[in-house]
Structures are given as structure tokens and as C-alpha cells.
Design an enzyme around this catalytic site. Structure first.
Site, PDB file in Angstrom:
ATOM      1  N   ASP A   1      60.393 -37.585   3.458  1.00 54.93           N
ATOM      2  CA  ASP A   1      61.117 -38.812   3.076  1.00 54.93           C
ATOM      3  C   ASP A   1      61.873 -38.624   1.766  1.00 54.93           C
ATOM      4  OD1 ASP A   1      58.614 -38.581   1.887  1.00 54.93           O
ATOM      5  OD2 ASP A   1      58.081 -40.694   2.076  1.00 54.93           O
TER       6      ASP A   1
ATOM      7  N   ASP B   1      65.367 -31.730  13.271  1.00 55.70           N
ATOM      8  CA  ASP B   1      66.383 -32.425  14.074  1.00 55.70           C
ATOM      9  C   ASP B   1      67.062 -33.498  13.230  1.00 55.70           C
ATOM     10  OD1 ASP B   1      67.754 -33.261  16.472  1.00 55.70           O
ATOM     11  OD2 ASP B   1      66.362 -34.939  16.593  1.00 55.70           O
TER      12      ASP B   1
ATOM     13  N   LYS C   1      55.057 -33.638   5.913  1.00 53.24           N
ATOM     14  CA  LYS C   1      54.589 -34.979   5.550  1.00 53.24           C
ATOM     15  C   LYS C   1      53.083 -34.850   5.365  1.00 53.24           C
ATOM     16  CE  LYS C   1      55.171 -39.459   4.982  1.00 53.24           C
ATOM     17  NZ  LYS C   1      55.912 -40.065   3.850  1.00 53.24           N
TER      18      LYS C   1
ATOM     19  N   ASP D   1      71.089 -33.352  11.216  1.00 51.47           N
ATOM     20  CA  ASP D   1      72.167 -34.333  11.444  1.00 51.47           C
ATOM     21  C   ASP D   1      72.580 -34.980  10.119  1.00 51.47           C
ATOM     22  OD1 ASP D   1      72.034 -33.927  14.225  1.00 51.47           O
ATOM     23  OD2 ASP D   1      72.315 -36.054  14.643  1.00 51.47           O
TER      24      ASP D   1
ATOM     25  N   TYR E   1      57.744 -32.750  19.955  1.00 51.92           N
ATOM     26  CA  TYR E   1      58.564 -32.618  21.166  1.00 51.92           C
ATOM     27  C   TYR E   1      57.759 -32.048  22.331  1.00 51.92           C
ATOM     28  CZ  TYR E   1      63.241 -33.393  19.112  1.00 51.92           C
ATOM     29  OH  TYR E   1      64.367 -33.917  18.539  1.00 51.92           O
TER      30      TYR E   1
END
Ligand code: IPM
Ligand code: MG
Length: 350
Positions: A214, A238, A188, A242, A141
Site C-alpha cells: 500500500d 499485476d 503485505k 498498470d 491467481y
């Protein structure tokens, strides 16, 4: 106590849910003899329209001077043209950075009375109690970016320093100590160098289990009760938070607190501005109200009041009150205001 709270209602359903969070904060003030000064400021798309700036200097100054900031939601189709120079979301990112809010706490509340109607099987949801700790002022970001409006290439850069990772890992560690003591760190590391640094830095600070993002996205739905505190970088946090909304029954349920090194914080529901339902009075204000409870707890040190708000929410849900996002077919849904009023009335012992 006295507190100066800045409200940034924002766009879409932001003002509607902010009004209910403010109602609950006012009820808490009345009951406890506190003086909360609530003042609203423009931010997001509405501020682009009126000031050509998603985070006008007056708003930023008011936030810096406040004990706590509450934000509804920002953004909407009006401001999402890919060629737009100014974006509502940039105002929020700048605010997080300006206030130094590097740790984003996102608890996932699983209320007993909602378990039966949640999209996952009830047996998977028993004993689920999760807290996401999302790094908020670094990562992709905030890394160097290059946008070439009319070119064929654009890039964003995922950068983390050891210091950035360690400070948020310490927050996650502290949170885990006050809970079940289990910490899972998401990365990751099999592909990204920045994520190998993440894994190494987290390991320096705390004993954790490491998970590739993942596979973890799948595990989170398969056995959510296994996890306690989940530490993740800005983008993975983020996305996963959700996803975790499925566990709570609706994205409208999730609150958040963004904290830095002091007491000041920014509190916002995890959901967005939901332009499709804005202005209809049907949005779920519970994520906003639970964010207000986090504000009481983390910025004002009013733990008892925070717990009372959470208990009032549990009670009205237990009574069967449901906004449209939660109502099973055939059940009448209550409006945003009805839900907020019911929580405030519960608090007052009505
Ligand atoms: C969130 C939102 C924001 C984010 C957007 C609105 C910038 O999705 O708080 O989760 O990506 O951080
Ligand atoms: Mg998000």
C-alpha cells in the site's frame, strides 16, 4: 537463424497490435537474413466462440512446440458475464501455467520525448528506469478457489511456497545485477501469513529492501526514480505494473516477457483488449512492438536486433509520431498501422 513463433492475436485490439508486432518481426528477419515462421492460432474469447475452449488443445500444442509465443490480448464484454462458465482470461492463465512461465518481466520504458506530456511532473520522471519482476504462476491467481454461483460466499486463496518465491527472487536478483543492482520486494507482511513467507524467502536469496504494497503504491508515483528492479507476487505485480504505466505516458507503451527455466517465452503487451477502441485502428502498438523486441532478446538471443527495434521506437517517438493515447490536444494522431510501418521503416534505415 530459424525460429518458429506462434502468434495468438486474441480479442479486441489484440489482432491489430499483433499485426504490427509481426510486421516488425518480419522486418527484422528480412534485414538479418533470419527465417521466422509466424503462425496464428485461436485463443481467448474467439476460441470460446469457435471451440468452446479459451485455450484449444491445438493451440496449446503449437505453443509448446514453438520457440516463442506472442499474444495480443484476450477478453471483452461478450465473455465477461459473471455467470459464464468459460473465460478468456482462464486460457491465458492456463497457458502461463502449462508453459511453466513463472517470471514475468515488465520494464517501464520512459522515452525522453514523452516526458513532457506524461501525467506526472517531468522532474519526477527524469532517470526513471524500472523493471517489474512479477511472479506469474502462483499466489492468489492459482490457489484453491470456490465459486458458488448462487451462494453468498466465494473464496480465493493466496498460497506461496518457499520454492516458488525463491526461484522468482533469483530471476529478479540476476536482472538487478545487470542493472543498477537495487532490488525492492513488495509484500503485505504486516497482515498476510503468505506474505511473511514471501519476505522470509526473498531474504534467503538476496539482499533487498522490503516494502508494504500500500505504501509502495504511493512511493512509486512520488519518487519513481529511486527504484530499479521491483519484485512482487502475482496480484500485486499485476496492479503495480498498470499503475506504473502512468510513468510511461500510456498503458499502450508497456511490454512484457513471461519466462520459465528455459529459453521459451510468452510475450505480450501489458494492456488488455480495450474493447472500447477495438476495430478502429487507433490502438497504440508500441507495447506490442517492444514485446517483440523482448522476444528477440530472451527467446532468440538476438540482442542487437532487440536493441535496434527499441532504438527505432525511440526514433519515431522522437520524430513526434503519436497514437491517440499519446497525442496532446490539437496534434494529429497516427493510426496503429502508421505507427507500425514507421517503426519498420526506421529499422530498414528509411
Ligand atoms: C495481465 C492481465 C492478466 C492478468 C489478465 C488478462 C488475466 O491483467 O497480464 O496483466 O491479470 O495477469
Ligand atoms: Mg494486468
Amino acid at each position: 537463424m530459424q525460429a518458429n513463433i506462434v502468434l495468438l492475436p486474441g480479442d479486441g485490439i489484440g489482432p491489430e497490435v499483433t499485426a504490427e508486432a509481426a510486421r516488425v518481426l518480419n522486418a527484422v528477419a528480412d534485414l538479418g537474413g533470419h527465417e521466422f515462421q509466424l503462425e496464428s492460432h485461436p485463443m481467448g474469447g474467439n476460441a470460446i466462440d469457435d471451440f468452446r475452449n479459451p485455450l484449444p488443445p491445438g493451440t496449446l500444442a503449437a505453443c509448446k512446440a514453438a520457440d516463442a509465443v506472442f499474444l495480443g490480448a484476450v477478453g471483452g464484454p461478450k465473455w465477461s458475464d459473471p455467470t459464464a462458465e468459460l473465460r478468456p482470461e482462464q486460457g491465458l492463465l492456463d497457458l502461463r501455467a502449462e508453459l511453466g512461465l513463472f517470471a514475468n518481466l515488465r520494464p517501464v520504458p520512459v522515452f525522453e520525448s514523452l516526458v513532457e506530456f506524461a501525467p506526472l511532473k517531468p522532474e519526477l520522471l527524469r532517470d526513471v528506469d524500472l523493471l517489474f519482476v512479477r511472479e506469474l504462476t502462483g499466489g492468489i491467481y492459482f490457489g484453491p478457489r470456490q465459486e458458488q454461483g448462487d451462494g453468498d460466499v466465494a473464496h480465493d486463496t493466496l498460497v506461496y511456497s518457499t520454492a516458488e518465491v525463491e526461484r522468482v527472487a533469483r530471476v529478479a536478483l540476476r536482472a538487478a545485477r545487470g542493472r543498477r543492482g537495487k532490488l525492492a520486494s513488495i509484500d503485505k507482511a504486516n497482515v498476510l501469513a503468505s506474505m511473511r513467507l514471501w519476505r522470509r524467502s526473498v531474504t534467503e536469496v538476496v539482499e533487498v529492501t522490503h516494502h508494504l504494497v500500500d505504501a509502495f503504491a504511493m512511493q512509486l508515483m512520488r519518487s519513481p526514480a529511486e527504484y530499479d528492479v521491483i519484485l512482487a507476487g502475482n496480484m500485486f505485480g499485476d496492479i503495480l505494473s498498470d499503475e506504473a504505466a502512468i510513468l510511461a505516458g500510456s498503458l499502450g507503451m508497456l511490454p512484457s516477457a513471461s519466462l520459465g527455466s528455459g529459453r521459451q517465452g510468452l510475450y505480450e503487451p501489458v494492456h488488455g483488449s480495450a474493447p472500447d477502441i477495438a476495430g478502429r485502428g487507433i490502438a497504440n502498438p508500441i507495447g506490442a512492438i517492444l514485446s517483440a523486441a523482448m522476444l528477440l532478446r530472451h527467446s532468440l538471443d538476438l540482442e542487437a536486433e532487440a536493441s535496434q527495434v527499441e532504438a527505432a521506437v525511440a526514433a519515431v517517438l522522437g520524430d513526434g509520431l503519436r497514437t491517440a493515447d499519446l497525442a496532446p490536444p490539437g496534434q494529429r494522431a497516427v493510426s496503429t498501422t502508421e505507427m507500425g510501418r514507421a517503426v519498420a521503416a526506421r529499422l530498414a534505415g528509411a
